[in-house]
Design a protein around this motif. Structure first.
Motif, short mmCIF file in Angstrom:
data_model
loop_
_atom_site.label_atom_id
_atom_site.label_comp_id
_atom_site.label_asym_id
_atom_site.label_seq_id
_atom_site.Cartn_x
_atom_site.Cartn_y
_atom_site.Cartn_z
N VAL A 172 0.96 -1.20 -0.06
CA VAL A 172 -0.10 0.06 -0.03
C VAL A 172 1.03 1.26 0.10
O VAL A 172 1.59 1.61 1.00
N GLY A 173 0.72 2.18 -1.01
CA GLY A 173 1.74 3.21 -1.02
C GLY A 173 3.05 2.60 -2.24
O GLY A 173 4.02 2.79 -1.88
N THR A 218 -1.00 -3.70 -10.34
CA THR A 218 -0.82 -2.51 -10.10
C THR A 218 -2.06 -1.55 -10.18
O THR A 218 -2.75 -1.29 -11.19
N VAL A 219 -2.50 -1.00 -9.08
CA VAL A 219 -3.87 -0.69 -8.75
C VAL A 219 -3.86 0.86 -8.30
O VAL A 219 -3.01 1.24 -7.45
N THR A 220 -4.86 1.55 -8.79
CA THR A 220 -5.12 3.07 -8.16
C THR A 220 -6.42 2.84 -7.23
O THR A 220 -7.31 2.38 -7.61
N GLY A 221 -6.02 3.53 -6.13
CA GLY A 221 -7.27 3.26 -5.06
C GLY A 221 -6.52 3.56 -3.71
O GLY A 221 -5.73 3.78 -3.27
N ASP A 222 -7.56 3.60 -2.71
CA ASP A 222 -7.40 3.84 -1.30
C ASP A 222 -6.98 2.67 -0.61
O ASP A 222 -7.89 1.71 -0.26
N GLY A 223 -5.71 2.47 -0.24
CA GLY A 223 -5.17 1.23 0.36
C GLY A 223 -5.61 1.06 1.82
O GLY A 223 -5.74 0.00 2.54
#
Length: 439
Positions: A172-173, A218-223
């Motif tokens: 995450v990050g 590889t994901v864009t989002g709020d972890g």
């Protein structure tokens, strides 16, 4: 992704962890690390720079034999970070300005390789810009918005994760993708998910990890919320500080799974490392360890800092001075400083000052402690808060608790979280406020 710059002294090697877990999610997984693809940009100079970086980490005691060492030797950092910013302005100079160095430019290559392998944090994004396809050169004003953490912090935490082939990991990050690349090297890329809130960071990491032959999700989002597509995970790693442990991440741990994250406050001075384990019976056991270094806070924090003017005031201004025969707590009393930050929030230490110097920027209070002879100190305070009295209060409570540097993290049924000393004498509630963003 980001490190709290507490001190130039590297952290000590981690002690043996009593919370042991050695699960493999897939018994058919490869037993050997997944080697990165050969790349024409991996020059002899870069290979030598990586070897020298690893040697320094070993000499400092933050890196030992094992898969993390092999990953750091094998992974070409200039592929993950072919561009990086170098600050040209002084720390307090305004407006600040940076140069974006580019590995493809021969004039930049030597300085960029030195920066990437210096062990310091590496700045990779300015003012939230797109990372791919940007021209090199100077940038003025604004701020750095994405970084790759210092290697001492990264190496230490990667070793504490105890990565094994075949494990599923949530990173995450994403940042520059260094942690994700190391996880792919050790675990294999099929079980790795790396997530960042910034789509520009995600896009750059996807392309550069692919250049190494790795294709994790590889994901864009709020972890801090959840990413259930590949859950549950054997390992979860959060590379920015949160105020409390996101419950969604705990719920995504496998039996015998482990999560690591920095627990912090608005102050950058005294971080804690949360180590969360889900036991094989499904129960959760967690610790909060007082540490010297931690990740920086995400965007959900109101960051506190000591301005140049405030630091100068503390160093030179008159206040109320008392002579004390009580020594100030040493830096090594990390559990006390961690408790101070939680019980008396809003304090920031000036680690660059010669003497113990602490300010409370929100109200203008400050304190400095200077030795004036054998077992004598002049304690000067100013403002509405008596910071020296606060320190003495917490020191007494910390000593009554057995001087712990490790606290139990307790998750209550109502969703609240508490840190408690082993004997129960010292406790505090973790803030239920914003956890920061998912960088």
């Amino acid at each position: 992704m980001n490190q709290v710059p507490n001190s130039p002294v590297p952290p000590a090697a981690p002690s043996p962890d009593p919370l042991e877990c050695t699960v493999l999610s897939d018994p058919t997984a490869p037993a050997a690390p997944l080697q990165p693809a050969q790349h024409s940009a991996d020059t002899g100079e870069a290979v030598a720079a990586r070897a020298a970086m690893v040697d320094r980490l070993e000499e400092c005691g933050v890196l030992g034999p094992g898969p993390v060492r092999e990953a750091l030797l094998a992974l070409p950092r200039q592929i993950l970070m072919p561009q990086a910013y170098v600050r040209r302005s002084a720390p307090d100079e305004t407006p600040p300005w940076w140069d974006l160095l580019d590995f493809s430019r021969p004039a930049d290559r030597k300085e960029l390789l030195e920066r990437l392998h210096s062990g310091d944090s590496v700045s990779i994004q300015h003012d939230g810009e797109p990372i791919l396809g940007r021209p090199p050169g100077p940038r003025r004003r604004g701020a750095i918005t994405a970084m790759s953490s210092t290697m001492s912090l990264t190496a230490d935490l990667l070793q504490q994760l105890d990565l094994r082939p075949g494990q599923r990991m949530l990173d995450v990050g994403t940042g520059a993708g260094v942690t994700a690349a190391a996880a792919c090297f050790v675990c294999g890329d099929k079980g790795v998910v790396t997530l960042d809130i910034d789509p520009h960071v995600t896009a750059a990491a996807r392309e550069r990890l692919s250049a190494l032959g790795y294709r994790p999700a590889t994901v864009t989002g709020d972890g801090t919320a959840e990413w259930t597509d590949a859950a549950p995970y054997d390992r979860i790693f959060v590379s920015f500080a949160v105020r409390h442990v996101p419950q969604a991440l705990v719920e995504q741990l496998t039996p015998a799974g482990r999560a690591l994250m920095t627990l912090g406050t608005s102050s950058p001075s005294w971080p804690g490392l949360a180590v969360i384990e889900r036991r094989r019976d499904g129960s959760v056991e967690a610790q909060l360890r007082a540490v010297e270094f931690g990740h920086r806070a995400g965007a959900g924090f109101d960051r506190l800092f000591l301005s140049a003017a405030f630091r100068a005031e503390i160093a030179t201004a008159d206040g109320w001075t008392q002579r004390s025969m009580i020594a100030p707590p040493p830096d090594t009393a990390r559990g006390m400083w961690l408790a101070l930050d939680r019980l008396y929030p809003g304090l920031v230490r000036d680690f660059g000052a010669e003497d113990l110097t602490i300010g409370a920027p929100e109200c203008g209070s400050w304190m400095r402690v200077r030795p004036v002879g054998r077992r004598r100190w002049d304690v000067t305070t100013s403002g509405p808060r008596d910071i020296w009295a606060e320190i003495q209060d917490v020191t007494g409570r910390w000593r009554a608790a057995g001087e712990p540097d490790v606290f139990r993290l307790q998750f209550d049924a109502d969703g609240s979280q508490r840190a408690t000393s082993p004997n129960g004498a010292l406790t505090w509630q973790l803030s239920p406020g914003e956890t920061g963003d998912a960088r």
